[in-house]
Design an enzyme around this catalytic site. Structure first.
Site, PDB file in Angstrom:
ATOM      1  N   ARG A 115      18.089  41.359  37.421  1.00 37.44           N
ATOM      2  CA  ARG A 115      17.780  42.790  37.489  1.00 37.44           C
ATOM      3  C   ARG A 115      16.273  43.020  37.570  1.00 37.44           C
ATOM      4  O   ARG A 115      15.799  43.896  38.288  1.00 37.44           O
ATOM      5  CB  ARG A 115      18.360  43.525  36.280  1.00 37.44           C
ATOM      6  CG  ARG A 115      18.316  45.053  36.442  1.00 37.44           C
ATOM      7  CD  ARG A 115      18.893  45.796  35.245  1.00 37.44           C
ATOM      8  NE  ARG A 115      17.982  45.877  34.137  1.00 37.44           N
ATOM      9  CZ  ARG A 115      18.100  45.179  32.995  1.00 37.44           C
ATOM     10  NH1 ARG A 115      19.113  44.361  32.838  1.00 37.44           N
ATOM     11  NH2 ARG A 115      17.232  45.320  32.032  1.00 37.44           N
TER      12      ARG A 115
ATOM     13  N   LEU B  97      11.089  39.092  30.845  1.00 41.55           N
ATOM     14  CA  LEU B  97      11.207  40.558  30.806  1.00 41.55           C
ATOM     15  C   LEU B  97      12.595  40.969  31.273  1.00 41.55           C
ATOM     16  O   LEU B  97      13.037  40.527  32.336  1.00 41.55           O
ATOM     17  CB  LEU B  97      10.178  41.220  31.740  1.00 41.55           C
ATOM     18  CG  LEU B  97       8.730  41.319  31.301  1.00 41.55           C
ATOM     19  CD1 LEU B  97       7.890  41.810  32.469  1.00 41.55           C
ATOM     20  CD2 LEU B  97       8.594  42.262  30.125  1.00 41.55           C
ATOM     21  N   HIS B  98      13.252  41.810  30.487  1.00 39.19           N
ATOM     22  CA  HIS B  98      14.546  42.315  30.955  1.00 39.19           C
ATOM     23  C   HIS B  98      14.922  43.664  30.355  1.00 39.19           C
ATOM     24  O   HIS B  98      15.862  44.296  30.803  1.00 39.19           O
ATOM     25  CB  HIS B  98      15.662  41.308  30.632  1.00 39.19           C
ATOM     26  CG  HIS B  98      16.013  41.254  29.173  1.00 39.19           C
ATOM     27  ND1 HIS B  98      15.252  40.567  28.257  1.00 39.19           N
ATOM     28  CD2 HIS B  98      17.036  41.806  28.481  1.00 39.19           C
ATOM     29  CE1 HIS B  98      15.799  40.693  27.059  1.00 39.19           C
ATOM     30  NE2 HIS B  98      16.882  41.447  27.162  1.00 39.19           N
ATOM     31  N   ARG B  99      14.211  44.149  29.333  1.00 40.66           N
ATOM     32  CA  ARG B  99      14.581  45.401  28.681  1.00 40.66           C
ATOM     33  C   ARG B  99      14.490  46.559  29.673  1.00 40.66           C
ATOM     34  O   ARG B  99      13.488  46.696  30.386  1.00 40.66           O
ATOM     35  CB  ARG B  99      13.663  45.685  27.497  1.00 40.66           C
ATOM     36  CG  ARG B  99      13.751  44.672  26.366  1.00 40.66           C
ATOM     37  CD  ARG B  99      14.928  44.933  25.481  1.00 40.66           C
ATOM     38  NE  ARG B  99      15.047  43.931  24.437  1.00 40.66           N
ATOM     39  CZ  ARG B  99      16.059  43.855  23.596  1.00 40.66           C
ATOM     40  NH1 ARG B  99      17.043  44.737  23.688  1.00 40.66           N
ATOM     41  NH2 ARG B  99      16.111  42.911  22.684  1.00 40.66           N
TER      42      ARG B  99
END
Length: 379
Positions: free
Chosen positions: A250, A215-217
């Site tokens: 992030r 997950l990074h969006r």
């Protein structure tokens, strides 16, 4: 004839690598296409060392800009300024950009204003979601590029609707799949021990299947509400299937900031090198992701994929491949995973031309356009 191959982040080098290998194979031709690899430094990666490039089968970058981070505008400006200096000093005959990162946009604009032809690899992909920075980068790059190297039929259709010349559109397959097949073959021959190998071995020794998460969006992880919904879904899935989650920095920061507990069934790991991550996900029962590239790679190897987005710029992975769109609704995500675990998930196939020879086709076209050689693409 000199071509600048532009890469701004680690995944870009996965796409550049097959093109480099194809250009190296072309070196015996009467009119050779030479190249230089330009690393804009959009993402600094301390693990990008000689071993990384050796793993890819390519040399280290010839030119580096060290653009660094900052806002989109700051980063794009630094890349444009640095790249302009390189182009003015050497005047390459063409600039090849890949994907949809800020470096792709910035270097395309610089080259075009200097009257240097631009080739865009992965051209024509569209999500229709203008909240994605990548969508803006794709649209702007394709509005000025000269040659469009396309991975799937939907991209051809988009470019035609946007009025691009038919002769400039080349459906060649996918360089990311070229690299995947190259690396998967290498992994099968050489094996390897990785940081996640012990976790994987314990699962398999216990007769348990497992899943992999990425997950990074920003739309998924930068706001508490959507991230909490996805977190609840992962928690529910992990009651039935152990999950390993190599966490983007992030994303890890947002987990702490929002106080999201994924539960004991989700094992958090650090970011993984390419081969280690491939070794992990290729044997997974299911991959849950919001990554565009992983949607394509799982389709190429036939691994079930549940995409945690409402849309995709890579529809062939849904129409033909092993991918399904689930959004961020916990019930929908769990239902898709349960169907896969029951053996009722969709069975996909590898799309046309995803055969490991896309880079050869690209080089054949460039040879014709730049060196007046016959464009004899790979079969």
């Amino acid at each position: 004839m000199l071509i600048y191959l532009v890469a701004g982040a680690r995944p870009n080098f996965m796409k550049i690598a097959p093109i480099v290998r194809a250009l190296q194979a072309h070196a015996h031709a009467p009119k050779t296409l030479s190249y230089k690899i330009v690393h804009t430094g959009q993402h600094y990666d301390r693990d990008m060392n000689e071993v990384f490039f050796e793993e890819l089968g390519i040399p280290a970058p010839d030119l580096s800009l060290a653009a660094g981070g900052g806002s989109h505008a700051q980063q794009t400006a630094r890349i444009m300024t640095g790249f302009e200096g390189l182009c003015l000093a050497e005047r390459p005959d063409a600039v090849l950009v890949v994907g949809d990162v800020n470096s792709t946009l910035a270097c395309s604009i610089v080259a075009k204003k200097l009257q240097i032809p631009v080739a865009h690899v992965e051209a024509g992909l569209r999500s229709g979601d203008m909240s994605m920075p990548e969508e803006i980068n794709r649209l702007v790059t394709d509005s000025i590029a000269d040659w469009f190297f396309v991975t799937e039929p939907s991209a051809v259709a988009h470019l035609r609707r946007e009025g691009k010349p038919e002769a400039a559109i080349h459906h060649v397959g996918h360089v990311m799949v070229d690299n995947l097949l190259y690396q998967a073959d290498k992994l099968a021959r050489e094996g390897g021990s990785f940081a996640t190998s012990g976790w994987k071995a314990r699962c398999r020794a216990a007769g348990a299947r497992y899943g992999v998460v990425t997950l990074h969006r920003p739309g998924n992880v930068d706001a508490a509400a959507p991230f909490a919904r996805i977190g609840a879904a992962l928690n529910a899935v992990a009651l039935e299937l152990p999950l390993i989650f190599p966490v983007h920095p992030r994303t890890r920061a947002r987990l702490r900031e929002f106080g999201i507990d994924l539960g004991p069934g989700v094992t958090l790991a650090g970011p993984q090198p390419y081969m280690a991550f491939l070794d992990l996900w290729k044997d997974a029962a299911v991959v849950l992701t919001d990554s565009g590239g992983l949607q394509e790679e799982t389709t190429a190897l036939g691994v079930p994929c549940v995409t945690l987005r409402e849309n995709t710029e890579r529809p062939v992975t849904v129409e033909e491949g092993s991918n399904v769109l689930a959004g961020s609704d916990p019930d929908a995500i769990l239902a898709h995973v349960q169907a896969i675990l029951r053996g009722e998930g969709k069975r996909g196939r590898r799309p046309q031309l995803w055969d490991g020879h896309a880079a050869e086709r690209i080089v054949a076209v460039l040879a014709k356009e730049l060196a007046d050689e016959p464009a004899e693409a790979a079969a």
